[in-house]
Design an enzyme around this catalytic site. Structure first.
Site, PDB file in Angstrom:
ATOM      1  N   ASN A  48       0.866  -1.182   0.000  1.00  0.00           N
ATOM      2  CA  ASN A  48       0.000   0.000   0.000  1.00  0.00           C
ATOM      3  C   ASN A  48       0.901   1.229   0.000  1.00  0.00           C
ATOM      4  O   ASN A  48       1.513   1.551   1.016  1.00  0.00           O
ATOM      5  CB  ASN A  48      -0.887  -0.057   1.260  1.00  0.00           C
ATOM      6  CG  ASN A  48      -1.681   1.212   1.473  1.00  0.00           C
ATOM      7  OD1 ASN A  48      -1.775   2.074   0.586  1.00  0.00           O
ATOM      8  ND2 ASN A  48      -2.282   1.347   2.654  1.00  0.00           N
ATOM      9  N   LYS A 100       0.113   4.276  -0.246  1.00  0.00           N
ATOM     10  CA  LYS A 100      -0.524   5.467   0.358  1.00  0.00           C
ATOM     11  C   LYS A 100      -0.325   6.684  -0.552  1.00  0.00           C
ATOM     12  O   LYS A 100      -0.275   6.535  -1.765  1.00  0.00           O
ATOM     13  CB  LYS A 100       0.021   5.684   1.778  1.00  0.00           C
ATOM     14  CG  LYS A 100      -0.079   4.403   2.616  1.00  0.00           C
ATOM     15  CD  LYS A 100       0.071   4.637   4.078  1.00  0.00           C
ATOM     16  CE  LYS A 100      -0.088   3.307   4.812  1.00  0.00           C
ATOM     17  NZ  LYS A 100      -0.066   3.441   6.246  1.00  0.00           N
ATOM     18  N   HIS A 102      -9.601   1.175   4.991  1.00  0.00           N
ATOM     19  CA  HIS A 102      -8.319   1.345   5.682  1.00  0.00           C
ATOM     20  C   HIS A 102      -8.512   2.300   6.858  1.00  0.00           C
ATOM     21  O   HIS A 102      -9.302   3.242   6.774  1.00  0.00           O
ATOM     22  CB  HIS A 102      -7.275   1.890   4.700  1.00  0.00           C
ATOM     23  CG  HIS A 102      -5.894   1.885   5.266  1.00  0.00           C
ATOM     24  ND1 HIS A 102      -5.455   2.856   6.141  1.00  0.00           N
ATOM     25  CD2 HIS A 102      -4.869   1.009   5.121  1.00  0.00           C
ATOM     26  CE1 HIS A 102      -4.211   2.579   6.492  1.00  0.00           C
ATOM     27  NE2 HIS A 102      -3.828   1.462   5.896  1.00  0.00           N
ATOM     28  N   GLU A 140      -6.888   4.710   7.870  1.00  0.00           N
ATOM     29  CA  GLU A 140      -6.688   6.138   7.550  1.00  0.00           C
ATOM     30  C   GLU A 140      -7.934   6.717   6.875  1.00  0.00           C
ATOM     31  O   GLU A 140      -8.261   7.892   7.060  1.00  0.00           O
ATOM     32  CB  GLU A 140      -5.424   6.304   6.683  1.00  0.00           C
ATOM     33  CG  GLU A 140      -4.173   6.099   7.529  1.00  0.00           C
ATOM     34  CD  GLU A 140      -2.973   5.535   6.779  1.00  0.00           C
ATOM     35  OE1 GLU A 140      -2.961   5.549   5.540  1.00  0.00           O
ATOM     36  OE2 GLU A 140      -2.037   5.065   7.455  1.00  0.00           O
ATOM     37  N   GLU A 197      -5.456  -4.917  10.752  1.00  0.00           N
ATOM     38  CA  GLU A 197      -4.426  -3.908  10.947  1.00  0.00           C
ATOM     39  C   GLU A 197      -4.692  -3.147  12.245  1.00  0.00           C
ATOM     40  O   GLU A 197      -5.502  -2.204  12.251  1.00  0.00           O
ATOM     41  CB  GLU A 197      -4.421  -2.914   9.787  1.00  0.00           C
ATOM     42  CG  GLU A 197      -4.146  -3.530   8.444  1.00  0.00           C
ATOM     43  CD  GLU A 197      -3.570  -2.503   7.475  1.00  0.00           C
ATOM     44  OE1 GLU A 197      -2.456  -2.717   6.996  1.00  0.00           O
ATOM     45  OE2 GLU A 197      -4.232  -1.489   7.222  1.00  0.00           O
ATOM     46  N   GLY A 233       2.420   2.344  10.824  1.00  0.00           N
ATOM     47  CA  GLY A 233       3.374   3.437  10.649  1.00  0.00           C
ATOM     48  C   GLY A 233       4.077   3.839  11.940  1.00  0.00           C
ATOM     49  O   GLY A 233       4.731   4.871  11.993  1.00  0.00           O
ATOM     50  N   SER A 276       3.395  -2.070  10.405  1.00  0.00           N
ATOM     51  CA  SER A 276       4.856  -2.132  10.593  1.00  0.00           C
ATOM     52  C   SER A 276       5.460  -3.488  10.227  1.00  0.00           C
ATOM     53  O   SER A 276       6.371  -3.960  10.905  1.00  0.00           O
ATOM     54  CB  SER A 276       5.229  -1.723  12.020  1.00  0.00           C
ATOM     55  OG  SER A 276       4.816  -0.384  12.259  1.00  0.00           O
TER      56      SER A 276
HETATM   57  P1  PGA Z   1       2.757   0.335   7.725  1.00  0.00           P
HETATM   58  O1  PGA Z   1       1.284   0.524   7.103  1.00  0.00           O
HETATM   59  O2  PGA Z   1       3.318  -0.938   7.145  1.00  0.00           O
HETATM   60  O3  PGA Z   1       3.536   1.556   7.278  1.00  0.00           O
HETATM   61  O4  PGA Z   1       2.605   0.261   9.193  1.00  0.00           O
HETATM   62  C1  PGA Z   1       0.433  -0.560   6.903  1.00  0.00           C
HETATM   63  C2  PGA Z   1      -0.869  -0.063   6.287  1.00  0.00           C
HETATM   64  O5  PGA Z   1      -1.303   1.040   6.608  1.00  0.00           O
HETATM   65  O6  PGA Z   1      -1.493  -0.770   5.478  1.00  0.00           O
END
Ligand code: PGA
Length: 261
Positions: free
Chosen positions: A10, A12, A96, A98, A168, A174, A214
């Site tokens: 992803n 983003k 997601h 976010e 998640e 992140g 992460s």
């Molecule tokens: P990350 O994000 O690997 O940077 O923690 C995962 C995601 O948001 O799908």
């Protein structure tokens, strides 16, 4: 039996269309040959068309990071499932955290999107996961159950076979804080149980449940060795071709050692 792992990147809101082309070209070489693992890349909308051309004739699949629930119409700024199909997307990330946090998407809208995705033969990667506060308040299982119940809504048995779930935990996205393999497996096996209860074991076991938050080369294998972790949704670490390729290799090793065990 372990499923062939699915590793989705992803990206983003990173990479312009030209940067995305450079990244996907490097990535294509870095993951070659693709064996015993399914790879999906989810670049920003504006890069999908160019990235799609680079992926022609490769086993790497294309996904989008979101879409709207209507097939077309006066919805300024939105992207439809038909637009995604047109650039040869097969997957779409929906719900997601976010999107939930910054764009106020709720389970009801996400369910509408899931139905639309299925109607247009896109595979939805449906994201669920609790916040730190919810985990500390020991509400994480209930939160994930509600998200799953409401986002899947009244899907038919036939539909669930075409869905991917991504667990998640919001506190791990992140932040560099990964759920431990045991913590992740505990939630994945709970999700598996819910799916089995709702759709029957035969179908429930087939639904890939990805872990996200992460994921890095050094934790990928121990996560993927867990019985109910079928792959990963990778954010930050998918933006560097070699790092992502290493995660793909770790996933493959976890799968191959499970199959040969
Ligand atoms: P990350 O994000 O690997 O940077 O923690 C995962 C995601 O948001 O799908």
């Amino acid at each position: 039996m372990k499923k062939k792992p699915l590793i989705a990147g992803n990206w983003k809101m990173y990479k312009t269309a030209s940067e995305a082309v450079t990244l996907v070209q490097t990535l294509k070489a870095a993951v070659h040959p693709v064996m015993n693992v399914e790879i999906v890349i989810c670049p920003p909308f504006i890069a999908l068309s160019e990235v799609s051309k680079v992926l022609t004739d490769t086993p790497i699949e294309l996904g989008a990071q979101n879409m709207y629930s209507a097939p077309e119409g006066a919805f300024t700024g939105e992207i439809s499932p038909m637009m995604l199909k047109d650039v040869r997307c097969r997957f779409v990330i929906l719900g997601h955290s976010e999107r939930r946090q910054y764009f106020k998407e709720d389970n009801i809208l996400i369910h509408e999107k899931v139905k639309t995705a299925l109607k247009y033969s896109l595979v939805p990667i449906v994201c669920v996961g609790e916040t730190l506060e919810e985990r500390e308040g020991k509400a994480h299982f209930d939160v994930v159950k509600t998200q799953l119940d409401e986002c899947l809504g009244n899907l038919e048995k036939d539909d669930i076979a075409k869905v991917v779930i991504a667990y998640e935990p919001v506190w791990a996205i992140g932040t560099g804080k990964t759920a431990t393999p045991d913590q992740a497996e505990q939630m994945h096996s709970y999700i598996r149980r819910l799916l089995n209860e709702r759709f029957g074991k035969e179908l429930g076991v087939k639904v890939p449940i990805l872990y996200g938050g992460s994921v890095k080369p050094d934790n990928a294998r121990s996560l993927m060795e867990k019985p109910n972790i079928d792959g990963a949704l990778v954010g930050g670490a998918s933006l560097k071709a070699e790092t992502f390729a290493q995660i793909v290799r770790e996933a493959r090793m976890a799968y191959e050692s499970g199959v040969n065990a």
